[in-house]
Design an enzyme around this catalytic site. Sequence first.
Site, PDB file in Angstrom:
ATOM      1  N   ASP A 158       0.793  -1.238   0.000  1.00 33.35           N
ATOM      2  CA  ASP A 158       0.000   0.000   0.000  1.00 33.35           C
ATOM      3  C   ASP A 158       0.822   1.284   0.000  1.00 33.35           C
ATOM      4  O   ASP A 158       0.264   2.375  -0.117  1.00 33.35           O
ATOM      5  CB  ASP A 158      -0.961   0.013   1.192  1.00 33.35           C
ATOM      6  CG  ASP A 158      -0.269  -0.275   2.532  1.00 33.35           C
ATOM      7  OD1 ASP A 158       0.911   0.116   2.697  1.00 33.35           O
ATOM      8  OD2 ASP A 158      -0.909  -0.889   3.409  1.00 33.35           O
ATOM      9  N   CYS A 185       6.099  -6.102 -22.712  1.00 29.58           N
ATOM     10  CA  CYS A 185       7.243  -5.196 -22.903  1.00 29.58           C
ATOM     11  C   CYS A 185       7.855  -4.706 -21.595  1.00 29.58           C
ATOM     12  O   CYS A 185       8.822  -3.943 -21.612  1.00 29.58           O
ATOM     13  CB  CYS A 185       6.835  -4.021 -23.772  1.00 29.58           C
ATOM     14  SG  CYS A 185       5.573  -2.933 -23.028  1.00 29.58           S
ATOM     15  N   HIS A 243       6.738  -7.380  -1.414  1.00 30.93           N
ATOM     16  CA  HIS A 243       5.776  -7.989  -2.343  1.00 30.93           C
ATOM     17  C   HIS A 243       5.356  -7.049  -3.469  1.00 30.93           C
ATOM     18  O   HIS A 243       4.395  -7.335  -4.175  1.00 30.93           O
ATOM     19  CB  HIS A 243       4.546  -8.470  -1.572  1.00 30.93           C
ATOM     20  CG  HIS A 243       4.852  -9.581  -0.622  1.00 30.93           C
ATOM     21  ND1 HIS A 243       4.063  -9.866   0.476  1.00 30.93           N
ATOM     22  CD2 HIS A 243       5.870 -10.476  -0.583  1.00 30.93           C
ATOM     23  CE1 HIS A 243       4.587 -10.889   1.140  1.00 30.93           C
ATOM     24  NE2 HIS A 243       5.679 -11.271   0.516  1.00 30.93           N
TER      25      HIS A 243
END
Length: 297
Positions: free
Chosen positions: A109, A135, A124
Amino acid sequence: MSTQIPLHAESDFLSALIDHAPVLVITGAGISVSTGIPTYRDEKGAWLRSNPITHQEFVADRRQRQRYWGRSLLGWPAVRDAKPAKGHRLLAQLEHHGLVSHIVTQNVDRLHQRAGSIRVTDLHGRLDRVRCLGCETLSSRDVLQKALERLNPHINHTTIEARPDGDADMPDAMVEGITVPSCDLCDGTLMPDVVFFGGSIPGSRVEQCKQVLEHSNSVLVVGSSLQVYSGYRFCKWAAKAGKPVFLMNPGQTRADDMATKWSVDADTGLDALLSLSSKKHAEALHIPPGHQPSHTA
């Protein structure tokens, strides 16, 4: 075995933590819960939510991508608009005071950065970015939000309950009708720049965290049950290196048997830590009690 801290001995816990600074801090969803972002697990570490989409499912299954982005369309605003909690601000102050060497957060967050912390690793990943699997271009989640809203005007934002990490409950009947944008540059598949269940954390990121641990004297886990191995491994590495592990968490954790634990919420525990740290610092400088600077959070 873990050492449980009774209320009368919390100062001993905090003193030991200060004596083993600088501290590497591992944070989990518990530090963000007072912002309105829910947690995934209860106090015993049991899973509370529907089964998460795995990395393999997201990449291979169009309908799973529809499910993810449909739910994210509804859940992202709660994360985007969340404000740092008291615990985030306290950790930023503890870093400024030199007690915290680095924060490794399992959250996506970005609330630590918004609170003012500088040395932070998003273990994470980051929910505020989107990555093209074709791409590798990175783009803003807010830009994608506008595209999702434009392509899916039929979705009712007012009847859905927000879930952790930008997720939300969505009836299966709604999923099939979700239109998912593709990359503007190569028409590739867009994925949030986070590590899904079943995915791998980049090795360079793990190595960076390991080096920070080597230069820290202890580990403090705040607001995490450590059920996911990616965070738990730092406790194992610390214990193996003879570095003490401290836990601030009201519920059970995976590291209870190798750590000293205070069963307390993040805001309360970190506030007490900053207060004692400031007091000890003032005493070391021979500052009279009435002249000690106060801290705000």
